[in-house]
Design an enzyme around this catalytic site. Structure first.
Site, short mmCIF file in Angstrom:
data_model
loop_
_atom_site.label_atom_id
_atom_site.label_comp_id
_atom_site.label_asym_id
_atom_site.label_seq_id
_atom_site.Cartn_x
_atom_site.Cartn_y
_atom_site.Cartn_z
N SER A 17 0.85 -1.21 0.00
CA SER A 17 0.00 0.00 0.00
C SER A 17 0.88 1.25 0.00
O SER A 17 2.05 1.21 0.41
CB SER A 17 -0.87 -0.04 1.27
OG SER A 17 -1.67 1.11 1.37
N TYR A 151 1.97 8.82 17.89
CA TYR A 151 2.54 8.66 16.55
C TYR A 151 3.87 9.41 16.43
O TYR A 151 4.88 8.85 15.99
CB TYR A 151 1.54 9.17 15.51
CG TYR A 151 2.02 9.08 14.08
CD1 TYR A 151 2.02 7.86 13.40
CD2 TYR A 151 2.47 10.21 13.38
CE1 TYR A 151 2.45 7.77 12.08
CE2 TYR A 151 2.90 10.13 12.07
CZ TYR A 151 2.89 8.91 11.42
OH TYR A 151 3.33 8.82 10.11
N1 LIG Z 1 1.16 9.25 4.18
C1 LIG Z 1 1.82 10.20 4.84
O1 LIG Z 1 1.47 11.39 4.78
C2 LIG Z 1 3.03 9.82 5.64
C3 LIG Z 1 3.84 10.88 6.13
C4 LIG Z 1 4.97 10.57 6.87
C5 LIG Z 1 5.29 9.26 7.13
N2 LIG Z 1 4.49 8.25 6.66
C6 LIG Z 1 4.89 6.88 6.99
O2 LIG Z 1 5.05 6.15 5.81
C7 LIG Z 1 4.86 4.75 6.08
C8 LIG Z 1 3.90 4.19 5.04
O3 LIG Z 1 2.66 4.84 5.19
P1 LIG Z 1 1.63 5.08 3.99
O4 LIG Z 1 1.26 6.50 4.04
O5 LIG Z 1 2.15 4.49 2.75
O6 LIG Z 1 0.38 4.28 4.58
P2 LIG Z 1 -0.41 2.98 4.08
O7 LIG Z 1 -0.78 3.11 2.65
O8 LIG Z 1 -1.50 2.77 5.09
O9 LIG Z 1 0.68 1.84 4.24
C9 LIG Z 1 1.04 1.34 5.47
C10 LIG Z 1 1.63 -0.03 5.24
O10 LIG Z 1 2.06 -0.57 6.49
C11 LIG Z 1 1.55 -1.90 6.59
N3 LIG Z 1 1.36 -2.25 7.97
C12 LIG Z 1 0.62 -1.60 8.92
N4 LIG Z 1 0.68 -2.27 10.07
C13 LIG Z 1 1.46 -3.35 9.86
C14 LIG Z 1 1.91 -4.42 10.67
N5 LIG Z 1 1.52 -4.55 11.96
N6 LIG Z 1 2.72 -5.36 10.13
C15 LIG Z 1 3.10 -5.28 8.83
N7 LIG Z 1 2.72 -4.30 8.01
C16 LIG Z 1 1.90 -3.35 8.52
C17 LIG Z 1 0.24 -1.88 5.79
O11 LIG Z 1 -0.11 -3.17 5.34
P3 LIG Z 1 -1.28 -4.05 6.04
O12 LIG Z 1 -2.43 -3.13 6.25
O13 LIG Z 1 -1.52 -5.18 5.10
O14 LIG Z 1 -0.70 -4.53 7.32
C18 LIG Z 1 0.62 -1.00 4.62
O15 LIG Z 1 1.27 -1.74 3.64
C19 LIG Z 1 4.33 4.67 7.51
O16 LIG Z 1 5.42 4.31 8.36
C20 LIG Z 1 3.87 6.08 7.80
O17 LIG Z 1 3.92 6.39 9.17
C21 LIG Z 1 3.37 8.51 5.93
#
Ligand SMILES: NC(=O)c1ccc[n+]([C@@H]2O[C@H](COP(=O)([O-])OP(=O)(O)OC[C@H]3O[C@@H](n4cnc5c(N)ncnc54)[C@H](OP(=O)(O)O)[C@@H]3O)[C@@H](O)[C@H]2O)c1
Length: 209
Positions: A17, A151
């Protein structure tokens, strides 16, 4: 594409994702053999097809310590040593501090920080010399993000881990860096219950700091 990662082995946690999936697709286009992990088998399977180039997927929950027992051993047995580890899996749950429950705190900390910590601990024996570890932190790791206490603390902890491990793993020529995204409109925000209006307010908030 230049195929600059041809035959490199890249493991991306949370690769089914958002940011992880985007990175996985780019890595595959550059020739890497990509392995993604996540908890949801269905989206892992569709992501593997989307990524292409023989990508593989494993169901693995980073907050479940038993899920690491075989994961890296199996990846190593199938593809050999790992060149790139992207420690990306994460969730975001927010609440005012007075309403922050132990359950929310534990969920966020166990996935974002403890999960990242033990992903690396278990992967290190299977990393190539000269490998690269990239830990997804956030621009909020050193900023205020109202109602994001659990967070933000988990992201600041990951940032601290980057500093320690960059020094600790340098003798093995393993690089450790933080990737600190700003706001990116991925499924994370919807899963966190953010409305469109809140997303706009959040972007504005981050831009002024
Ligand atoms: N989007 C933003 O604005 C933003 C900004 C700064 C940092 N980030 C960071 O970027 C990273 C990716 O986020 P994203 O925005 O791409 O969100 P996302 O689309 O919700 O992706 C999150 C991913 O983490 C996986 N995940 C969650 N819990 C998990 C677990 N217990 N074990 C294994 N996998 C797990 C999910 O897969 P499953 O649901 O299948 O487990 C999914 O693939 C995160 O660390 C987030 O904090 C995001």
């Amino acid at each position: 594409m230049s195929q600059k990662l041809k035959n490199k082995v890249a493991v991306i946690t949370g690769g089914n994702s958002g940011i992880g999936l985007g990175a996985a697709k780019l890595f595959a286009q550059e020739g890497a053999k990509v392995v993604i992990t996540g908890r949801d088998a269905e989206t892992i399977n569709s992501a593997v097809t989307e990524i292409g180039n023989g990508a593989m997927g494993y169901v693995s929950d980073v907050s479940d310590m038993s899920s690491f027992v075989l994961l890296f051993k199996e990846i190593h047995a199938t593809l050999g040593k790992i060149d790139v580890l992207i420690v990306n899996a994460g969730i975001m749950l927010t609440a005012p501090i007075a309403e922050m429950t132990e359950e929310i705190f534990d969920k966020v900390t166990n996935i974002n920080y403890k999960g990242a910590f033990f992903t690396i601990k278990h992967a290190v024996p299977y990393l190539n010399e000269g490998a690269s570890i990239v830990i997804t932190t956030s621009t909020v790791s050193d900023k205020a993000f109202v109602e994001g206490s659990a967070y933000v603390a988990s992201k600041a902890a990951k940032r601290a881990l980057v500093r320690v491990l960059a020094a600790e793993l340098a003798p093995q020529k393993i690089r450790v860096n933080a990737l600190a995204p700003g706001f990116i409109d991925t499924p994370l925000l919807t899963k966190s219950g953010f409305t469109q209006a809140y997303k706009i307010r959040w972007v504005t908030f981050l831009q002024v700091r």
